[in-house]
Design a protein around this motif. Sequence first.
Motif, PDB file in Angstrom:
ATOM      1  N   VAL A   4       0.861  -1.185   0.000  1.00 54.55           N
ATOM      2  CA  VAL A   4       0.000   0.000   0.000  1.00 54.55           C
ATOM      3  C   VAL A   4       0.893   1.230   0.000  1.00 54.55           C
ATOM      4  O   VAL A   4       1.796   1.363   0.827  1.00 54.55           O
ATOM      5  CB  VAL A   4      -0.924   0.012   1.243  1.00 54.55           C
ATOM      6  CG1 VAL A   4      -1.728   1.298   1.298  1.00 54.55           C
ATOM      7  CG2 VAL A   4      -1.831  -1.196   1.246  1.00 54.55           C
ATOM      8  N   ARG A  14      -3.564  10.126   0.383  1.00 50.60           N
ATOM      9  CA  ARG A  14      -3.944   9.206  -0.698  1.00 50.60           C
ATOM     10  C   ARG A  14      -3.343   7.830  -0.398  1.00 50.60           C
ATOM     11  O   ARG A  14      -2.158   7.696  -0.149  1.00 50.60           O
ATOM     12  CB  ARG A  14      -3.428   9.724  -2.031  1.00 50.60           C
ATOM     13  CG  ARG A  14      -3.828   8.840  -3.213  1.00 50.60           C
ATOM     14  CD  ARG A  14      -3.478   9.473  -4.554  1.00 50.60           C
ATOM     15  NE  ARG A  14      -4.357  10.621  -4.756  1.00 50.60           N
ATOM     16  CZ  ARG A  14      -3.940  11.848  -5.081  1.00 50.60           C
ATOM     17  NH1 ARG A  14      -2.680  12.103  -5.253  1.00 50.60           N
ATOM     18  NH2 ARG A  14      -4.801  12.820  -5.240  1.00 50.60           N
ATOM     19  N   SER A  16      -2.983   3.968  -2.010  1.00 47.46           N
ATOM     20  CA  SER A  16      -3.078   3.244  -3.278  1.00 47.46           C
ATOM     21  C   SER A  16      -2.591   1.820  -3.108  1.00 47.46           C
ATOM     22  O   SER A  16      -1.564   1.562  -2.471  1.00 47.46           O
ATOM     23  CB  SER A  16      -2.231   3.926  -4.357  1.00 47.46           C
ATOM     24  OG  SER A  16      -2.646   5.244  -4.556  1.00 47.46           O
ATOM     25  N   GLU A  17      -3.358   0.891  -3.697  1.00 51.53           N
ATOM     26  CA  GLU A  17      -2.944  -0.509  -3.759  1.00 51.53           C
ATOM     27  C   GLU A  17      -3.376  -1.018  -5.124  1.00 51.53           C
ATOM     28  O   GLU A  17      -4.563  -1.083  -5.443  1.00 51.53           O
ATOM     29  CB  GLU A  17      -3.605  -1.359  -2.677  1.00 51.53           C
ATOM     30  CG  GLU A  17      -3.211  -2.816  -2.791  1.00 51.53           C
ATOM     31  CD  GLU A  17      -3.992  -3.716  -1.843  1.00 51.53           C
ATOM     32  OE1 GLU A  17      -3.549  -4.851  -1.680  1.00 51.53           O
ATOM     33  OE2 GLU A  17      -5.017  -3.305  -1.316  1.00 51.53           O
ATOM     34  N   GLY A  18      -2.436  -1.337  -5.952  1.00 49.76           N
ATOM     35  CA  GLY A  18      -2.741  -1.801  -7.303  1.00 49.76           C
ATOM     36  C   GLY A  18      -3.529  -0.743  -8.063  1.00 49.76           C
ATOM     37  O   GLY A  18      -3.118   0.406  -8.166  1.00 49.76           O
ATOM     38  N   SER A  19      -4.707  -1.120  -8.568  1.00 52.49           N
ATOM     39  CA  SER A  19      -5.519  -0.184  -9.348  1.00 52.49           C
ATOM     40  C   SER A  19      -6.500   0.606  -8.483  1.00 52.49           C
ATOM     41  O   SER A  19      -7.266   1.421  -8.986  1.00 52.49           O
ATOM     42  CB  SER A  19      -6.301  -0.945 -10.423  1.00 52.49           C
ATOM     43  OG  SER A  19      -7.197  -1.848  -9.807  1.00 52.49           O
ATOM     44  N   VAL A  20      -6.496   0.364  -7.174  1.00 49.02           N
ATOM     45  CA  VAL A  20      -7.438   1.045  -6.276  1.00 49.02           C
ATOM     46  C   VAL A  20      -6.737   2.197  -5.574  1.00 49.02           C
ATOM     47  O   VAL A  20      -5.673   2.029  -4.988  1.00 49.02           O
ATOM     48  CB  VAL A  20      -8.000   0.060  -5.224  1.00 49.02           C
ATOM     49  CG1 VAL A  20      -8.923   0.774  -4.261  1.00 49.02           C
ATOM     50  CG2 VAL A  20      -8.710  -1.093  -5.900  1.00 49.02           C
ATOM     51  N   THR A  21      -7.364   3.388  -5.628  1.00 51.49           N
ATOM     52  CA  THR A  21      -6.842   4.572  -4.958  1.00 51.49           C
ATOM     53  C   THR A  21      -7.949   5.196  -4.133  1.00 51.49           C
ATOM     54  O   THR A  21      -9.068   5.365  -4.606  1.00 51.49           O
ATOM     55  CB  THR A  21      -6.322   5.602  -5.987  1.00 51.49           C
ATOM     56  OG1 THR A  21      -5.281   4.990  -6.752  1.00 51.49           O
ATOM     57  CG2 THR A  21      -5.782   6.834  -5.300  1.00 51.49           C
ATOM     58  N   LEU A  22      -7.626   5.523  -2.893  1.00 56.16           N
ATOM     59  CA  LEU A  22      -8.548   6.174  -1.988  1.00 56.16           C
ATOM     60  C   LEU A  22      -7.929   7.491  -1.560  1.00 56.16           C
ATOM     61  O   LEU A  22      -6.814   7.513  -1.054  1.00 56.16           O
ATOM     62  CB  LEU A  22      -8.817   5.288  -0.762  1.00 56.16           C
ATOM     63  CG  LEU A  22      -9.660   5.878   0.347  1.00 56.16           C
ATOM     64  CD1 LEU A  22     -11.094   6.081  -0.131  1.00 56.16           C
ATOM     65  CD2 LEU A  22      -9.636   4.957   1.553  1.00 56.16           C
ATOM     66  N   THR A  23      -8.662   8.578  -1.791  1.00 57.10           N
ATOM     67  CA  THR A  23      -8.175   9.900  -1.412  1.00 57.10           C
ATOM     68  C   THR A  23      -9.093  10.481  -0.349  1.00 57.10           C
ATOM     69  O   THR A  23     -10.311  10.484  -0.507  1.00 57.10           O
ATOM     70  CB  THR A  23      -8.141  10.845  -2.626  1.00 57.10           C
ATOM     71  OG1 THR A  23      -7.325  10.259  -3.640  1.00 57.10           O
ATOM     72  CG2 THR A  23      -7.579  12.202  -2.248  1.00 57.10           C
TER      73      THR A  23
END
Length: 160
Positions: A4, A14, A16-23
Amino acid sequence: TEAVTIDVAEGHVRLSEGSVTLTMRVIEGAFPNYRQLRPASTPHQAVLGGRRSSLERTLRTLERLASKLGSSPPVSLDFSAGKSGVAVGLKLTDTGEHRCVLSLDDYVGDSLQIAFNPTFLREAIAFGGMELAIADPLKPAVLTDSKEARYALLMPVRLS
């Protein structure tokens, strides 16, 4: 399974893990002082009886009845001094009134009717506990457990 990535900048974080991003961004302002909403005295004290799972099942049923009709009417709780149960009612405009009685382990106070959003009531019981302290039908109710390690404040709904 992937690493992560955490990016901290002014005003946001922000992840990010692979194609998932949480801001997440910082919200400016002061958090409401919820402690001042807790009533100083609560002359009405109820300890809901039975198992939490049966209470939750009953509240979930009333919640589903309300949502099937596309509305969110409040669930009213009618406490009566000297009774071992609380009458729970849901008034639906098209289909009438649905009522049931939930057991009480204890109730101290005069007769009282108070109403809550059924979803919020169920979640407050799950978080706070099954001991309900009420100052009056228009002030926040406090839900705790026997340890009082944490509590939930629940705003009632005004009945017309």
